[in-house]
Design an enzyme around this catalytic site. Sequence first.
Site, PDB file in Angstrom:
ATOM      1  CB  SER A  69     -98.321   2.209   5.851  1.00 44.66           C
ATOM      2  OG  SER A  69     -96.883   1.695   5.835  1.00 44.66           O
ATOM      3  CB  SER A 114     -98.296  -2.150   7.983  1.00 46.38           C
ATOM      4  OG  SER A 114     -98.010  -1.216   7.208  1.00 46.38           O
ATOM      5  CE  LYS A 174     -96.699  -1.414   3.557  1.00 48.60           C
ATOM      6  NZ  LYS A 174     -96.265  -0.389   4.568  1.00 48.60           N
ATOM      7  CE  LYS A 227    -101.122  -1.145   5.867  1.00 45.97           C
ATOM      8  NZ  LYS A 227    -100.660  -0.710   7.154  1.00 45.97           N
TER       9      LYS A 227
END
Length: 385
Positions: free
Chosen positions: A60, A120, A63, A225
């Site tokens: 993730s 997320s 992202k 993140k």
Amino acid sequence: MKKLFALLLSAVLVLSGAVCAFAKEDAPVKVVAKAAVLMDLNTGKVLYAMKENDRLYPASVTKIMSLLLVMEAVESGKIKLTDKVAASENAVSFGGSQIWLEVGEEMSVDDMLKAVSIASANDACTALGEYVSGSSEAFVGAMNARAKQLGMKNTHFENCTGLDETEKNHYSSALDIALMSRALMRYDLIKKYSATWMDSLRGGKTELVNTNRLVRFYQGCVGLKTGTTTKAGFCLSAVAQREESCLCAVVLGSKTSQERFDSAAALLDYGFANFETVSPRITLPQGGSLPVEGAMQSTVSLSLAQKKVLLSVPKGEGANVSTKIELPEKLRAPLEKGQTVGKITFYLGEEPLGSVGIVAGESAELLNFWGALEKLFKSGLTNFN
């Protein structure tokens, strides 16, 4: 006996290789991961690197690029934070982390950014991508194009979420992730979301807790993140800011969540302990102007492309920063205000630390007939007096 010794030696070498591939033994800081980078975000200077160009699953952390494209769409006016985004059947179909959007459910861009940055959420990320580009496929194409623009040489995206169960060509590197993290952190707006520990949606019915625990437990952490899948392991891009210093620690492929957070914190500790951010005093040559040919005016003022220059240097070395100025002897019209005409490069010894452009502080239009006549007339009056 020789065969047995050879087998034992081979086993030792294999095991040693596995350890070296997972932790840099001679590093000034303990990092337990497949790859890592520590970058100064003010200049893009890499302060620490371990297998920084290895192509790995980013999970993730992907992202970050999705969020960057949304931030750019907001800045350009293409979309607004108050716009309502409807969840498509495709967006709702994604598993993993989510806020359980229903088909047709609408949320503002602001709320969906909150869901992606803090929790997320794959469904919210996909819905945003579709809203910005019209389809998931078009959005992923834009992600790959932006990666090329940023110089991300070891990155290819197949989706905007980082889910990789069925993906075979979705990868990035620690260095590339630092590059896109730097681009995203230029937007102060992202900190509104990424630096938030807890929030909620749907009038408090849906609670959000930041997947990046450093936001709560590491001084100055403002994001950015996390990412976790079976293929990728535990990944993180962590950004921390203390006064004018801003550092990004990227950790990919840790075996446990604790190892990724410990490794990122150790990298940030190393950076803040051993480097400082300085703002060198800059004096533009020739009184801050240059002669210009073929224009109504005889000179053009100069200015720097950015208001403040920040450099990362080893602690105590700030006074030893030197500069090299590259400027032509004169300029030629036409010139636009803000046009780059030279640059200043900063050095510590022989090592370049960064550079800043020197730009025209005003426009200089090409001299036309009437302008030349007026200039000649003024020159005659001056000589006559």
